[in-house]
Design an enzyme around this catalytic site. Structure first.
Site, PDB file in Angstrom:
ATOM      1  N   GLN A 139      -9.145  45.778   1.199  1.00  0.00           N
ATOM      2  CA  GLN A 139     -10.024  45.183   2.199  1.00  0.00           C
ATOM      3  C   GLN A 139     -11.489  45.276   1.762  1.00  0.00           C
ATOM      4  O   GLN A 139     -12.285  44.360   2.011  1.00  0.00           O
ATOM      5  CB  GLN A 139      -9.828  45.896   3.541  1.00  0.00           C
ATOM      6  CG  GLN A 139     -10.370  45.148   4.734  1.00  0.00           C
ATOM      7  CD  GLN A 139      -9.411  44.079   5.243  1.00  0.00           C
ATOM      8  OE1 GLN A 139      -8.222  44.324   5.392  1.00  0.00           O
ATOM      9  NE2 GLN A 139      -9.917  42.893   5.498  1.00  0.00           N
ATOM     10  N   LYS A 199      -8.879  50.186   7.099  1.00  0.00           N
ATOM     11  CA  LYS A 199      -7.581  49.772   7.624  1.00  0.00           C
ATOM     12  C   LYS A 199      -7.047  50.909   8.465  1.00  0.00           C
ATOM     13  O   LYS A 199      -7.394  52.071   8.244  1.00  0.00           O
ATOM     14  CB  LYS A 199      -6.608  49.484   6.476  1.00  0.00           C
ATOM     15  CG  LYS A 199      -5.483  48.571   6.860  1.00  0.00           C
ATOM     16  CD  LYS A 199      -5.948  47.123   6.830  1.00  0.00           C
ATOM     17  CE  LYS A 199      -4.907  46.160   7.317  1.00  0.00           C
ATOM     18  NZ  LYS A 199      -5.256  44.771   6.974  1.00  0.00           N
ATOM     19  N   ASP A 244      -3.076  43.105  12.398  1.00  0.00           N
ATOM     20  CA  ASP A 244      -2.344  42.983  11.130  1.00  0.00           C
ATOM     21  C   ASP A 244      -0.864  42.944  11.537  1.00  0.00           C
ATOM     22  O   ASP A 244      -0.566  42.591  12.690  1.00  0.00           O
ATOM     23  CB  ASP A 244      -2.662  44.164  10.188  1.00  0.00           C
ATOM     24  CG  ASP A 244      -2.207  43.921   8.747  1.00  0.00           C
ATOM     25  OD1 ASP A 244      -2.921  43.234   7.997  1.00  0.00           O
ATOM     26  OD2 ASP A 244      -1.117  44.415   8.358  1.00  0.00           O
ATOM     27  N   THR A 285      -6.216  33.047   8.949  1.00  0.00           N
ATOM     28  CA  THR A 285      -5.674  33.553   7.683  1.00  0.00           C
ATOM     29  C   THR A 285      -4.769  32.498   7.048  1.00  0.00           C
ATOM     30  O   THR A 285      -4.887  32.197   5.849  1.00  0.00           O
ATOM     31  CB  THR A 285      -4.903  34.859   7.903  1.00  0.00           C
ATOM     32  OG1 THR A 285      -5.702  35.736   8.703  1.00  0.00           O
ATOM     33  CG2 THR A 285      -4.592  35.535   6.588  1.00  0.00           C
ATOM     34  N   ASN A 299       2.055  35.719  12.313  1.00  0.00           N
ATOM     35  CA  ASN A 299       0.778  35.040  12.506  1.00  0.00           C
ATOM     36  C   ASN A 299       0.339  34.261  11.265  1.00  0.00           C
ATOM     37  O   ASN A 299      -0.009  33.077  11.358  1.00  0.00           O
ATOM     38  CB  ASN A 299      -0.293  36.070  12.907  1.00  0.00           C
ATOM     39  CG  ASN A 299      -1.667  35.450  12.982  1.00  0.00           C
ATOM     40  OD1 ASN A 299      -2.450  35.543  12.041  1.00  0.00           O
ATOM     41  ND2 ASN A 299      -1.959  34.762  14.070  1.00  0.00           N
ATOM     42  N   SER A 349     -13.113  36.835  11.497  1.00  0.00           N
ATOM     43  CA  SER A 349     -13.465  38.016  12.291  1.00  0.00           C
ATOM     44  C   SER A 349     -14.970  38.255  12.242  1.00  0.00           C
ATOM     45  O   SER A 349     -15.597  38.595  13.252  1.00  0.00           O
ATOM     46  CB  SER A 349     -12.750  39.258  11.744  1.00  0.00           C
ATOM     47  OG  SER A 349     -11.422  39.328  12.219  1.00  0.00           O
TER      48      SER A 349
HETATM   49  P1  NDP Z   1       3.008  39.599  11.805  1.00  0.00           P
HETATM   50  O1  NDP Z   1       3.427  40.899  12.365  1.00  0.00           O
HETATM   51  O2  NDP Z   1       2.526  38.534  12.708  1.00  0.00           O
HETATM   52  O3  NDP Z   1       4.195  38.959  10.949  1.00  0.00           O
HETATM   53  C1  NDP Z   1       4.759  39.645   9.884  1.00  0.00           C
HETATM   54  C2  NDP Z   1       5.893  38.811   9.313  1.00  0.00           C
HETATM   55  O4  NDP Z   1       6.316  39.394   8.086  1.00  0.00           O
HETATM   56  C3  NDP Z   1       7.105  38.797  10.225  1.00  0.00           C
HETATM   57  O5  NDP Z   1       7.803  37.589  10.049  1.00  0.00           O
HETATM   58  C4  NDP Z   1       7.914  39.967   9.696  1.00  0.00           C
HETATM   59  O6  NDP Z   1       9.293  39.888   9.960  1.00  0.00           O
HETATM   60  C5  NDP Z   1       7.657  39.867   8.220  1.00  0.00           C
HETATM   61  N1  NDP Z   1       7.767  41.211   7.631  1.00  0.00           N
HETATM   62  C6  NDP Z   1       7.024  42.308   7.938  1.00  0.00           C
HETATM   63  N2  NDP Z   1       7.432  43.376   7.250  1.00  0.00           N
HETATM   64  C7  NDP Z   1       8.447  42.960   6.505  1.00  0.00           C
HETATM   65  C8  NDP Z   1       9.273  43.598   5.581  1.00  0.00           C
HETATM   66  N3  NDP Z   1       9.143  44.911   5.295  1.00  0.00           N
HETATM   67  N4  NDP Z   1      10.203  42.833   4.954  1.00  0.00           N
HETATM   68  C9  NDP Z   1      10.328  41.513   5.243  1.00  0.00           C
HETATM   69  N5  NDP Z   1       9.566  40.846   6.127  1.00  0.00           N
HETATM   70  C10 NDP Z   1       8.641  41.558   6.739  1.00  0.00           C
HETATM   71  O7  NDP Z   1       1.921  39.956  10.701  1.00  0.00           O
HETATM   72  P2  NDP Z   1       0.828  39.010  10.026  1.00  0.00           P
HETATM   73  O8  NDP Z   1       1.351  37.632   9.901  1.00  0.00           O
HETATM   74  O9  NDP Z   1      -0.453  39.236  10.706  1.00  0.00           O
HETATM   75  O10 NDP Z   1       0.703  39.677   8.580  1.00  0.00           O
HETATM   76  C11 NDP Z   1       1.473  39.237   7.472  1.00  0.00           C
HETATM   77  C12 NDP Z   1       0.803  39.666   6.180  1.00  0.00           C
HETATM   78  O11 NDP Z   1      -0.501  39.073   6.102  1.00  0.00           O
HETATM   79  C13 NDP Z   1       0.560  41.170   6.027  1.00  0.00           C
HETATM   80  O12 NDP Z   1       0.678  41.506   4.659  1.00  0.00           O
HETATM   81  C14 NDP Z   1      -0.892  41.342   6.458  1.00  0.00           C
HETATM   82  O13 NDP Z   1      -1.467  42.499   5.892  1.00  0.00           O
HETATM   83  C15 NDP Z   1      -1.482  40.083   5.874  1.00  0.00           C
HETATM   84  N6  NDP Z   1      -2.756  39.634   6.448  1.00  0.00           N
HETATM   85  C16 NDP Z   1      -2.875  39.407   7.785  1.00  0.00           C
HETATM   86  C17 NDP Z   1      -4.068  38.927   8.297  1.00  0.00           C
HETATM   87  C18 NDP Z   1      -4.214  38.571   9.731  1.00  0.00           C
HETATM   88  O14 NDP Z   1      -5.263  38.046  10.095  1.00  0.00           O
HETATM   89  N7  NDP Z   1      -3.226  38.789  10.578  1.00  0.00           N
HETATM   90  C19 NDP Z   1      -5.244  38.742   7.443  1.00  0.00           C
HETATM   91  C20 NDP Z   1      -4.989  38.939   6.042  1.00  0.00           C
HETATM   92  C21 NDP Z   1      -3.790  39.383   5.585  1.00  0.00           C
HETATM   93  P3  NDP Z   1       9.930  40.813  11.106  1.00  0.00           P
HETATM   94  O15 NDP Z   1       9.527  40.177  12.393  1.00  0.00           O
HETATM   95  O16 NDP Z   1      11.389  40.745  10.832  1.00  0.00           O
HETATM   96  O17 NDP Z   1       9.362  42.180  10.908  1.00  0.00           O
HETATM   97  O1  2IT Z   2      -5.820  42.074   5.942  1.00  0.00           O
HETATM   98  C1  2IT Z   2      -6.712  41.556   6.625  1.00  0.00           C
HETATM   99  O2  2IT Z   2      -7.694  41.017   6.103  1.00  0.00           O
HETATM  100  C2  2IT Z   2      -6.568  41.564   8.086  1.00  0.00           C
HETATM  101  N1  2IT Z   2      -5.556  42.024   8.590  1.00  0.00           N
HETATM  102  C3  2IT Z   2      -7.675  41.048   8.954  1.00  0.00           C
HETATM  103  C4  2IT Z   2      -8.779  42.046   9.098  1.00  0.00           C
HETATM  104  C5  2IT Z   2      -9.836  41.683  10.104  1.00  0.00           C
HETATM  105  O3  2IT Z   2     -10.660  42.577  10.349  1.00  0.00           O
HETATM  106  O4  2IT Z   2      -9.871  40.584  10.619  1.00  0.00           O
END
Ligand code: NDP
Ligand code: 2IT
Length: 447
Positions: free
Chosen positions: A113, A128, A168, A212, A243, A379
């Protein structure tokens, strides 16, 4: 001392001082391996031990989170906040609620991050946090009680000028509401800027929910433009259905791509005629169900329990689920099936072996700290709106996000070329982010 042996020594020391934290080691290795030429050009960074200092979080908070479940039983989880680096602004980064969370995961994410936030050019440091709490199968009331207990401890370390969390994995609009509501009550102040990802009905930025995923697709589009190609008409697969995945799919479809597969941690949906996103949104965002239920509703789609989304042929692959979800085997399959671009919506989803295969094959590869920077950038735009008590339109905010992602892409591209690695966005992102943080740290002296 030679720069390469200096870097090896630093890495060995990180492993020794942080035993068992394999994801943290992996993230550190990838960044500092890029930095040899930087030390050569800027010997002052070595003299002032900038790399050694950057690898040590400024502060790590670990706390007990007790709460009572719906049956009246006491539950105990562990909470974390790693405030990694505040050279460029208040600590900024999301909270993850997932049973796999431990200190090594939070440290890898906080480390990444720091560089990601620097690359955006916004005034935000890196952090984080999260917990090993598993929201799956929990009632709204249980999630609320957990969030209230979590923030009751963490609130003393937060503030709009100190540390600003967001969502996250496992932390979305519902959790942000409970966390902010309880924070507001404890401090007796409506401090909107203390957390981002709020609902636009009470201080959140429009486009933050989409940012994202949309940003990741803008990044792919920029990588393809460099190669005189376009996302329009490409066949794509996206892992996850949370998300990031949902809004990556939305933007891909808006730009004319065909998304044929997505997944969750149980299995994969393959819909050769194109994923119907309204159904995925309803299943995942509203009903909180599993992706397998999509196949029950759509007869053309096939559900593959325990399958790998990377086995589905595509030209563009976006890993949007979790760390190390795309390994060498998956990379080989993608390449054999004609994949030409991979961009990481998730943090560190590709293993080092997979990244090497992508680079060796010469395909476009966008690392997470650049490709998924749209979320945290928006953000920062939310913080800006909160500070000025303003609320921008969707169109204006999306335009800002698009400009930021084009700048992130250009910065990484040009930095890679400057350091003799044209087209290598991993090196470009690591060096561009590192130099911004390093320059601020140098200016501040030994702190
Ligand atoms: P969510 O909780 O909305 O969704 C996560 C998704 O990934 C779900 O479909 C979940 O499936 C799947 N998943 C999680 N863990 C596992 C695992 N161990 N094996 C397989 N599938 C898995 O999270 P986000 O969409 O917010 O985050 C997804 C990724 O994006 C993460 O790596 C996060 O760090 C990154 N990220 C997020 C940001 C944000 O703004 N939200 C910004 C930048 C990066 P299930 O429902 O079955 O667990
Ligand atoms: O991994 C990431 O960049 C996030 N989960 C978003 C962080 C934020 O502060 O919006």
């Amino acid at each position: 001392m030679q720069n390469d042996s200096r870097i090896n020594q630093i890495f060995e020391q990180v492993v020794r001082r942080n035993p068992g934290e394999t994801e943290f080691h992996q993230a550190v290795k990838e960044v500092i391996e890029s930095l040899g030429p930087v030390l050569h050009k800027h010997p002052q960074y070595a003299e002032h031990k900038i790399i050694e200092r950057i690898c040590e979080p400024e502060r790590q908070i670990i706390f007990r989170v007790p709460w009572v479940d719906d049956r009246g039983e006491v539950q105990i989880n562990r909470g974390f906040r790693v405030q990694f680096n505040s050279a460029l602004g208040p600590y900024k980064g999301g909270l993850r609620f997932h049973p796999s969370v431990y200190l090594g995961i939070i440290k890898f994410l906080g480390f990444e991050q720091t560089f990601k936030n620097a690359i955006t050019g916004m005034p935000i440091g890196g952090a984080k946090g999260g917990s090993d709490f598993d929201p799956k199968g929990r009632s709204d009331a249980e999630v609320m009680r957990f969030c209230q207990s979590f923030i009751l401890e963490l609130h003393r370390h937060l503030g709009e000028y100190t540390d600003v969390p967001a969502g996250d994995i496992g932390v979305g609009a519902r959790e942000i509401g409970y966390l902010f509501g309880q924070y507001k009550r404890i401090v007796n102040r409506y401090e909107s800027g203390v957390i981002t990802g709020k609902s636009p009905q009470w201080g959140g930025a429009l486009v933050r929910r989409e940012a994202t995923g949309y940003g990741c697709v803008y990044f792919v589009d920029e990588m393809l433009k460099v190669r005189d190609q376009s996302i329009d008409g490409m066949s794509c697969v996206v892992s996850g259905s949370g998300n990031v995945a949902i809004y990556a799919i939305e933007k891909l479809q808006q730009l004319g791509a065909q998304v044929v597969a997505c997944s969750d941690s149980n299995g994969v949906i393959h819909d050769p005629h194109g994923i119907r996103l309204d159904a995925v949104k309803r299943l995942k965002e509203v009903e909180r169900r599993r992706i397998r239920d999509y196949a029950a509703e759509h007869r053309d789609a096939r559900y593959i329990e325990g399958g790998s989304v990377w086995d589905i042929p595509c030209q563009v692959a976006l890993p949007c689920a979790t760390q190390n979800e795309l390994d060498e085997r998956a990379a080989r399959t993608l390449l054999a099936n004609g994949c030409i671009a991979v961009a990481e919506g998730a943090n560190m989803p590709s293993t080092p072996g997979a990244v090497k295969l992508f680079h060796d094959a010469g395909i476009a590869f966008g690392p997470g700290k650049a490709a998924n920077a749209g979320g945290v950038s928006t953000s920062a735009l939310e913080m800006q709106q909160n500070a000025s008590r303003d609320a921008w339109t969707f169109e204006f905010t999306e335009q800002r996000l698009n400009e930021i992602m084009r700048n992130v892409h250009r910065d990484c591209y040009e930095t890679a070329a400057e350091y003799g690695n044209s087209g290598n966005y991993v090196i470009g992102a690591n060096i561009a982010g590192f130099i911004r943080v390093a320059e601020a740290m140098l200016a501040f002296g030994v702190i």
